[in-house]
Design a protein around this motif. Structure first.
Motif, PDB file in Angstrom:
ATOM      1  N   VAL A  34       0.857  -1.187   0.000  1.00  0.00           N
ATOM      2  CA  VAL A  34       0.000   0.000   0.000  1.00  0.00           C
ATOM      3  C   VAL A  34       0.891   1.234   0.000  1.00  0.00           C
ATOM      4  O   VAL A  34       1.758   1.383   0.870  1.00  0.00           O
ATOM      5  CB  VAL A  34      -0.940   0.031   1.219  1.00  0.00           C
ATOM      6  CG1 VAL A  34      -1.710   1.351   1.277  1.00  0.00           C
ATOM      7  CG2 VAL A  34      -1.930  -1.138   1.173  1.00  0.00           C
ATOM      8  N   THR A  35       0.657   2.100  -0.974  1.00  0.00           N
ATOM      9  CA  THR A  35       1.437   3.335  -1.098  1.00  0.00           C
ATOM     10  C   THR A  35       0.515   4.535  -0.956  1.00  0.00           C
ATOM     11  O   THR A  35      -0.477   4.659  -1.675  1.00  0.00           O
ATOM     12  CB  THR A  35       2.136   3.413  -2.463  1.00  0.00           C
ATOM     13  OG1 THR A  35       3.021   2.303  -2.607  1.00  0.00           O
ATOM     14  CG2 THR A  35       2.930   4.710  -2.598  1.00  0.00           C
ATOM     15  N   GLY A  36       0.817   5.400  -0.021  1.00  0.00           N
ATOM     16  CA  GLY A  36       0.095   6.664   0.101  1.00  0.00           C
ATOM     17  C   GLY A  36       0.717   7.698  -0.813  1.00  0.00           C
ATOM     18  O   GLY A  36       1.954   7.758  -0.942  1.00  0.00           O
ATOM     19  N   LEU A  37      -0.116   8.486  -1.455  1.00  0.00           N
ATOM     20  CA  LEU A  37       0.386   9.525  -2.352  1.00  0.00           C
ATOM     21  C   LEU A  37      -0.206  10.878  -1.968  1.00  0.00           C
ATOM     22  O   LEU A  37      -1.433  11.049  -1.953  1.00  0.00           O
ATOM     23  CB  LEU A  37       0.022   9.212  -3.806  1.00  0.00           C
ATOM     24  CG  LEU A  37       0.275  10.333  -4.827  1.00  0.00           C
ATOM     25  CD1 LEU A  37       1.753  10.712  -4.856  1.00  0.00           C
ATOM     26  CD2 LEU A  37      -0.194   9.930  -6.210  1.00  0.00           C
ATOM     27  N   GLY A  82      -0.306   1.806  10.718  1.00  0.00           N
ATOM     28  CA  GLY A  82       0.748   1.209  11.524  1.00  0.00           C
ATOM     29  C   GLY A  82       0.559  -0.259  11.846  1.00  0.00           C
ATOM     30  O   GLY A  82       1.503  -0.922  12.277  1.00  0.00           O
ATOM     31  N   ASP A  83      -0.652  -0.790  11.654  1.00  0.00           N
ATOM     32  CA  ASP A  83      -0.885  -2.207  11.937  1.00  0.00           C
ATOM     33  C   ASP A  83      -0.539  -3.098  10.744  1.00  0.00           C
ATOM     34  O   ASP A  83      -0.747  -4.307  10.780  1.00  0.00           O
ATOM     35  CB  ASP A  83      -2.341  -2.436  12.344  1.00  0.00           C
ATOM     36  CG  ASP A  83      -3.332  -1.898  11.325  1.00  0.00           C
ATOM     37  OD1 ASP A  83      -2.944  -1.036  10.505  1.00  0.00           O
ATOM     38  OD2 ASP A  83      -4.492  -2.341  11.353  1.00  0.00           O
ATOM     39  N   MET A  84      -0.015  -2.503   9.666  1.00  0.00           N
ATOM     40  CA  MET A  84       0.423  -3.284   8.515  1.00  0.00           C
ATOM     41  C   MET A  84       1.938  -3.497   8.568  1.00  0.00           C
ATOM     42  O   MET A  84       2.652  -2.716   9.206  1.00  0.00           O
ATOM     43  CB  MET A  84       0.056  -2.553   7.213  1.00  0.00           C
ATOM     44  CG  MET A  84      -1.425  -2.546   6.898  1.00  0.00           C
ATOM     45  SD  MET A  84      -1.732  -1.846   5.253  1.00  0.00           S
ATOM     46  CE  MET A  84      -0.842  -3.021   4.203  1.00  0.00           C
ATOM     47  N   PRO A  85       2.449  -4.535   7.896  1.00  0.00           N
ATOM     48  CA  PRO A  85       3.909  -4.750   7.878  1.00  0.00           C
ATOM     49  C   PRO A  85       4.640  -3.539   7.295  1.00  0.00           C
ATOM     50  O   PRO A  85       4.230  -2.991   6.264  1.00  0.00           O
ATOM     51  CB  PRO A  85       4.071  -5.981   6.971  1.00  0.00           C
ATOM     52  CG  PRO A  85       2.753  -6.682   7.033  1.00  0.00           C
ATOM     53  CD  PRO A  85       1.728  -5.599   7.179  1.00  0.00           C
ATOM     54  N   ALA A  86       5.713  -3.136   7.942  1.00  0.00           N
ATOM     55  CA  ALA A  86       6.436  -1.929   7.526  1.00  0.00           C
ATOM     56  C   ALA A  86       6.971  -2.043   6.112  1.00  0.00           C
ATOM     57  O   ALA A  86       7.032  -1.037   5.382  1.00  0.00           O
ATOM     58  CB  ALA A  86       7.579  -1.653   8.499  1.00  0.00           C
ATOM     59  N   ASP A  87       7.354  -3.249   5.692  1.00  0.00           N
ATOM     60  CA  ASP A  87       7.914  -3.388   4.349  1.00  0.00           C
ATOM     61  C   ASP A  87       6.841  -3.382   3.266  1.00  0.00           C
ATOM     62  O   ASP A  87       7.162  -3.464   2.080  1.00  0.00           O
ATOM     63  CB  ASP A  87       8.755  -4.660   4.242  1.00  0.00           C
ATOM     64  CG  ASP A  87       7.931  -5.932   4.405  1.00  0.00           C
ATOM     65  OD1 ASP A  87       6.792  -5.858   4.927  1.00  0.00           O
ATOM     66  OD2 ASP A  87       8.421  -7.016   4.006  1.00  0.00           O
TER      67      ASP A  87
END
Length: 275
Positions: A34-37, A82-87
């Motif tokens: 997931v990428t925030g833009l 923040g509850d998703m994997p950092a990578d």
């Protein structure tokens, strides 16, 4: 097949937080990225006042204000996700007209998730428009409502089908969601008797992807088709609508109030749109 690379238009507003929540829900089962833009141009106040006060003063103040807001948005994105994997989390900060940057970026992703445009935003130069991105990007856009009903993304998909190019593109783009659905319904409005064979071909197509759709055929009335789509979704308990965006020109829809504009304005479940 699943969405492995999801883009979210993110501005730390209520609408973009709703979009991020939907993106996370789609990403978690397959561990997708997931990428925030955040896309941003210059605020209108720069153009309004730049001629009246020293240019460097205006630019410095606006740059400082924008930098602070951009830092807030970035921090909010990682806090909300923040509850998703950092990578699996990423963030892009792109300068330029928001719709253009979103259109360009979305072409490198499986799906773009957006909330409705916040017309009252304090930072309108950071706001994109889901209808514009859906029409111009050549990639699907999933509109996430700010206040979704409890049935949102409940596994029941409603396809608004008119046999047109945009609807066909939307179905192809939405196959990962269709194949994961528990129930698939197909809505046609004002279909003619001679359209039956084409509908049979379409339902056969879905069956060959492992789904047995229920066909709902409604007569065309004086009411708006956009309202018919949303009311049908509510009546049958669908949690997602798949539809083509702007089968007619955007100018005509903006001028006369078309299906796409109506659905975007009133949706309370996610809407996947392609053009």
């Amino acid at each position: 097949m699943s969405y492995q690379n999801i883009l979210v238009a993110y501005t730390a507003t209520e609408a973009s937080n709703a979009a991020l929540a939907v993106a996370k829900k789609l990403a978690k089962p397959t561990n997708a990225h997931v990428t925030g833009l955040l896309a941003h141009g210059l605020p209108a106040s720069f153009y309004n006042y730049a001629a009246q006060v020293p240019h460097t003063t205006v630019l410095t103040e606006l740059t400082e204000s924008d930098t602070a807001r951009r830092d807030e948005v970035r921090a909010a994105f990682f806090a909300q996700a923040g509850d998703m994997p950092a990578d699996r989390l990423h963030f892009l900060d792109l300068r330029g007209e928001p719709d253009l940057r979103l259109i360009e970026a979305s072409r490198s992703y499986d799906l773009t998730v957006m909330g409705p445009t916040d017309t009252g935003s304090e930072f309108p130069h950071m706001e994109g428009h889901p209808d514009v991105v859906a029409r111009e990007a050549g990639r699907p856009v999933l509109l996430a409502p700010v206040e979704p009903t409890a049935q949102a993304l409940n596994g029941h998909v409603l396809i608004a089908w008119d046999g047109g190019n945009a609807a066909a593109r939307a179905v192809a783009d939405a196959l990962p969601l269709i194949k994961d659905a528990n129930t698939v319904s197909v809505l046609s409005v004002g279909a003619r008797e001679e359209d039956a064979q084409a509908m049979n071909r379409f339902t056969t197509h879905l069956e060959r992807h492992g789904k047995r759709p229920k066909h709902i055929s409604l007569p065309k009335t004086r009411g708006r088709i956009g309202d018919t789509i949303l009311s049908t979704a509510a009546d049958i308990g669908a949690g997602l609508v798949i539809m083509g965006a702007y089968e007619h020109s955007k100018f005509a829809e903006d001028l006369f109030g078309g299906v796409t504009n109506r659905v975007i304005a009133k949706a309370n479940i996610p809407i996947l749109m392609s053009h």
